[in-house]
Motif scaffolding. Structure first.
Motif, PDB file in Angstrom:
ATOM      1  N   SER A  83       8.001  -8.666  12.896  1.00  0.00           N
ATOM      2  CA  SER A  83       6.807  -8.369  11.958  1.00  0.00           C
ATOM      3  C   SER A  83       6.610  -6.975  11.893  1.00  0.00           C
ATOM      4  O   SER A  83       7.347  -6.153  12.479  1.00  0.00           O
ATOM      5  N   CYS A  84       5.725  -6.502  11.137  1.00  0.00           N
ATOM      6  CA  CYS A  84       5.668  -5.174  10.880  1.00  0.00           C
ATOM      7  C   CYS A  84       4.846  -4.583  11.900  1.00  0.00           C
ATOM      8  O   CYS A  84       4.926  -3.404  12.297  1.00  0.00           O
ATOM      9  N   TYR A  85       4.065  -5.363  12.686  1.00  0.00           N
ATOM     10  CA  TYR A  85       3.477  -4.991  13.855  1.00  0.00           C
ATOM     11  C   TYR A  85       4.565  -4.223  14.848  1.00  0.00           C
ATOM     12  O   TYR A  85       4.383  -3.571  15.480  1.00  0.00           O
TER      13      TYR A  85
ATOM     14  N   ASN B  30       6.043  -1.155  13.671  1.00  0.00           N
ATOM     15  CA  ASN B  30       5.389   0.180  13.913  1.00  0.00           C
ATOM     16  C   ASN B  30       5.510   0.298  15.427  1.00  0.00           C
ATOM     17  O   ASN B  30       5.516   1.240  15.785  1.00  0.00           O
TER      18      ASN B  30
ATOM     19  N   HIS C 100      -3.577   1.304   9.930  1.00  0.00           N
ATOM     20  CA  HIS C 100      -3.564  -0.225  10.497  1.00  0.00           C
ATOM     21  C   HIS C 100      -3.316   0.137  12.194  1.00  0.00           C
ATOM     22  O   HIS C 100      -2.956   1.015  12.573  1.00  0.00           O
TER      23      HIS C 100
ATOM     24  N   SER D  76      -1.645  -1.663  14.114  1.00  0.00           N
ATOM     25  CA  SER D  76      -0.482  -1.548  14.563  1.00  0.00           C
ATOM     26  C   SER D  76       0.360  -0.079  14.665  1.00  0.00           C
ATOM     27  O   SER D  76       1.046   0.321  15.515  1.00  0.00           O
TER      28      SER D  76
ATOM     29  N   ASP E   1      -0.814   4.572   5.825  1.00  0.00           N
ATOM     30  CA  ASP E   1      -0.874   3.367   5.362  1.00  0.00           C
ATOM     31  C   ASP E   1      -0.585   3.543   3.523  1.00  0.00           C
ATOM     32  O   ASP E   1      -1.119   4.553   3.002  1.00  0.00           O
TER      33      ASP E   1
ATOM     34  N   ASP F   8       3.502   2.940   5.849  1.00  0.00           N
ATOM     35  CA  ASP F   8       3.220   1.781   6.081  1.00  0.00           C
ATOM     36  C   ASP F   8       2.978   0.971   4.869  1.00  0.00           C
ATOM     37  O   ASP F   8       1.788   1.084   4.494  1.00  0.00           O
TER      38      ASP F   8
ATOM     39  N   SER G  88       2.564  -2.206   3.863  1.00  0.00           N
ATOM     40  CA  SER G  88       2.349  -3.582   3.964  1.00  0.00           C
ATOM     41  C   SER G  88       1.857  -4.361   2.683  1.00  0.00           C
ATOM     42  O   SER G  88       2.038  -5.488   2.299  1.00  0.00           O
ATOM     43  N   HIS G  89       0.815  -3.638   2.002  1.00  0.00           N
ATOM     44  CA  HIS G  89      -0.080  -3.972   1.035  1.00  0.00           C
ATOM     45  C   HIS G  89       0.390  -3.559  -0.203  1.00  0.00           C
ATOM     46  O   HIS G  89      -0.314  -3.592  -1.119  1.00  0.00           O
TER      47      HIS G  89
ATOM     48  N   THR H  51       5.942  -5.447   5.530  1.00  0.00           N
ATOM     49  CA  THR H  51       5.903  -6.865   6.217  1.00  0.00           C
ATOM     50  C   THR H  51       6.411  -7.896   5.253  1.00  0.00           C
ATOM     51  O   THR H  51       6.458  -7.558   4.024  1.00  0.00           O
TER      52      THR H  51
ATOM     53  N   LYS I 120       3.077 -10.784   3.730  1.00  0.00           N
ATOM     54  CA  LYS I 120       2.256 -10.771   2.831  1.00  0.00           C
ATOM     55  C   LYS I 120       2.852 -11.063   1.252  1.00  0.00           C
ATOM     56  O   LYS I 120       3.104 -12.313   1.086  1.00  0.00           O
TER      57      LYS I 120
ATOM     58  N   GLY J 232       7.888 -11.713   9.540  1.00  0.00           N
ATOM     59  CA  GLY J 232       8.970 -10.602   9.673  1.00  0.00           C
ATOM     60  C   GLY J 232       8.666  -9.346   9.092  1.00  0.00           C
ATOM     61  O   GLY J 232       7.579  -9.348   8.443  1.00  0.00           O
TER      62      GLY J 232
HETATM   63  C1  LIG Z   1      -0.549  -6.807   7.622  1.00  0.00           C
HETATM   64  C2  LIG Z   1      -0.234  -5.259   8.238  1.00  0.00           C
HETATM   65  C3  LIG Z   1       0.698  -5.132   9.280  1.00  0.00           C
HETATM   66  C4  LIG Z   1       1.264  -6.290  10.161  1.00  0.00           C
HETATM   67  O1  LIG Z   1       2.240  -7.041   9.407  1.00  0.00           O
HETATM   68  P1  LIG Z   1       2.829  -8.107  10.243  1.00  0.00           P
HETATM   69  O2  LIG Z   1       3.864  -8.239   9.682  1.00  0.00           O
HETATM   70  O3  LIG Z   1       1.796  -9.337  10.100  1.00  0.00           O
HETATM   71  O4  LIG Z   1       2.958  -8.002  11.880  1.00  0.00           O
HETATM   72  C5  LIG Z   1       1.043  -4.002   9.554  1.00  0.00           C
HETATM   73  N1  LIG Z   1       0.778  -2.864   8.697  1.00  0.00           N
HETATM   74  C6  LIG Z   1      -0.330  -3.057   7.771  1.00  0.00           C
HETATM   75  C7  LIG Z   1      -0.614  -1.886   6.996  1.00  0.00           C
HETATM   76  C8  LIG Z   1      -0.797  -4.433   7.444  1.00  0.00           C
HETATM   77  O5  LIG Z   1      -1.447  -4.299   6.327  1.00  0.00           O
END
Ligand SMILES: *Cc1c(COP(=O)(O)O)cnc(C)c1O
Length: 395
Positions: A109-111, A114, A135, A137, A180, A209, A211-212, A240, A243, A250
């Motif tokens: 995961s991205c969690y 990080n 975030h 994480s 982020d 990060d 992720s979005h 991530t 999303k 993952g």
């Molecule tokens: C959603 C998110 C995560 C977590 O991602 P996962 O793969 O669901 O663990 C981490 N960082 C940011 C900025 C996110 O938006």
């Protein structure tokens, strides 16, 4: 009953009493722009991170099915013992190619990406300079290391510079700025050009990060760095697969070789956690192929985002300005946001209200997220629902 249970039940009571108890809606369909729940059929879904509509895409599902047939269900091992298949190497190479980085390492995961980053590359002699809205994480990953911490106000570049000066005054060995790429409550985009300028001036590294961001913004959907034209100025990205990139699960860390090499040797969430399932790896390869070769995905996402943003503004509601498909409809008042989200359900629209402590006091909102897969008719229905509720609430 053991004492511990009294304590935990009281804690749960306190959460309920404060009105912050979370309940989960149970979806009875695949994730898509139109979902059923066990309580209500036919909801237009405005709150998934399914930006490209790939969570239920026929080609992604077919690739995942082919993946399970070719590579099996799982590896029953961490990567460095007997858990690396050609498939995982291929996905890492394709992610590096897509993100235009040296190398990529997969996580569950991205969690975890990080969680396993900061402690591996930074120690007590170093400094981490972090945006206040980063975030959870990132915050948790940073907590795992003994590095000195500095925090700056969201996207406030003057404060960031002050933090860099303080870290320099304390003779920090390595200075790392972490942000982020896109802040998920607001849909605002990190000011990477200035962050990279400052990083170069103060000899700091830049960690984003995204992720979005990846699969959402940038001419080639490569994310915040592409959007701001500074891909090669960022040292390391985390992201991530859960999303825009298919929505399964993952994550990854991608960037300069020196960093990825070390992570493979020392990152605890990588070394001591199981390999990403081949099902997800196969699906993710298809996702990258679709993103690279289907320009209509980005076109539709951008068109839908602009359409929805303009639609909400045209009915007199206020949004946080921007270009991202995260569209916060601002209510400010907590009760108003809660009521609005509740009434939306009556009109068959599913969006979530966010209040303190998730957002600052007096900044309550209903956050909508647009997808390339939304039809115009669905967006029209959602906008019309907001309009009716806005009138009802004004009465
Ligand atoms: C959603 C998110 C995560 C977590 O991602 P996962 O793969 O669901 O663990 C981490 N960082 C940011 C900025 C996110 O938006």
């Amino acid at each position: 009953m053991k004492t511990a249970y009294n304590h935990w039940m009281q804690t749960a009571e306190d959460i309920r009493a404060s009105g912050l108890w979370k309940t989960e809606r149970v979806i009875t369909t695949p994730q898509s722009p139109l979902i059923d729940t066990d309580k209500q059929p036919g909801l237009i879904n405005m709150c998934a991170n399914n930006y490209l509509g790939l969570a239920d895409h026929p080609e992604v599902k077919a690739a995942a099915k082919a993946g399970i047939d070719r590579w099996g269900y799982g590896l029953s091992s961490v990567r460095f013992i007997c858990g690396t298949q050609e498939l995982h190497k291929e996905l890492e190479a394709k992610l590096s190619e897509f993100l235009q980085t040296d190398d990529t390492i997969l996580y569950s995961s991205c969690y975890d990406a990080n969680g396993g980053l900061f402690e591996t590359i930074l120690s007590a002699e170093d400094a981490i300079i972090s945006d206040e809205l980063n975030h959870a994480s990132i915050i948790d990953g940073v907590r795992l290391c003994k590095t000195a911490r500095f925090r700056y106000k969201n996207n406030n570049m003057a404060e960031l510079e002050k933090c860099l000066q303080e870290a320099q005054a304390q003779n920090a060995r390595i200075k790392a700025i972490v942000t982020d790429g896109v802040f998920s409550m607001d849909g605002t985009i990190a000011n990477l050009p200035v962050i990279c300028d400052l990083a170069e001036r103060y000899d700091a590294i830049v960690i984003v990060d995204d992720s979005h961001g990846v699969g959402v913004i940038g001419a080639g959907l490569r994310g915040t760095a592409e959007y701001h034209d500074c891909i090669n100025r960022v040292d390391v990205f985390t992201g991530t697969l859960g999303k825009a990139l298919g929505g399964s699960s993952g994550g990854y860390t991608s960037g300069r070789k020196a960093i990825i090499d070390l992570l493979r040797q020392k990152s605890r969430t990588y070394l001591f956690s199981n390999t990403l399932s081949p099902i997800i790896a196969s699906g993710s390869l298809k996702v990258l192929e679709l993103i690279t070769h289907s320009p209509e995905l980005k076109i539709r996402l951008d068109e839908n985002t602009a359409y929805f943003r303009n639609g909400i503004k045209s009915i007199g509601l206020e949004i946080k300005e921007g270009v991202h498909p995260i569209v916060p409809v601002m209510c400010y008042d907590e009760r108003k946001a809660a009521l609005m989200a509740e009434k939306l359900l009556v009109y068959g629209v599913y969006a979530v209200g966010f209040f303190f402590p998730v957002v600052p006091k007096g900044q309550a909102r209903v956050r909508c997220q647009v997808s390339a897969a939304h039809t115009r008719a669905q967006l029209d229905t959602a906008i019309a629902a907001f309009a009716k509720i806005n009138e009802e609430m004004a009465e």
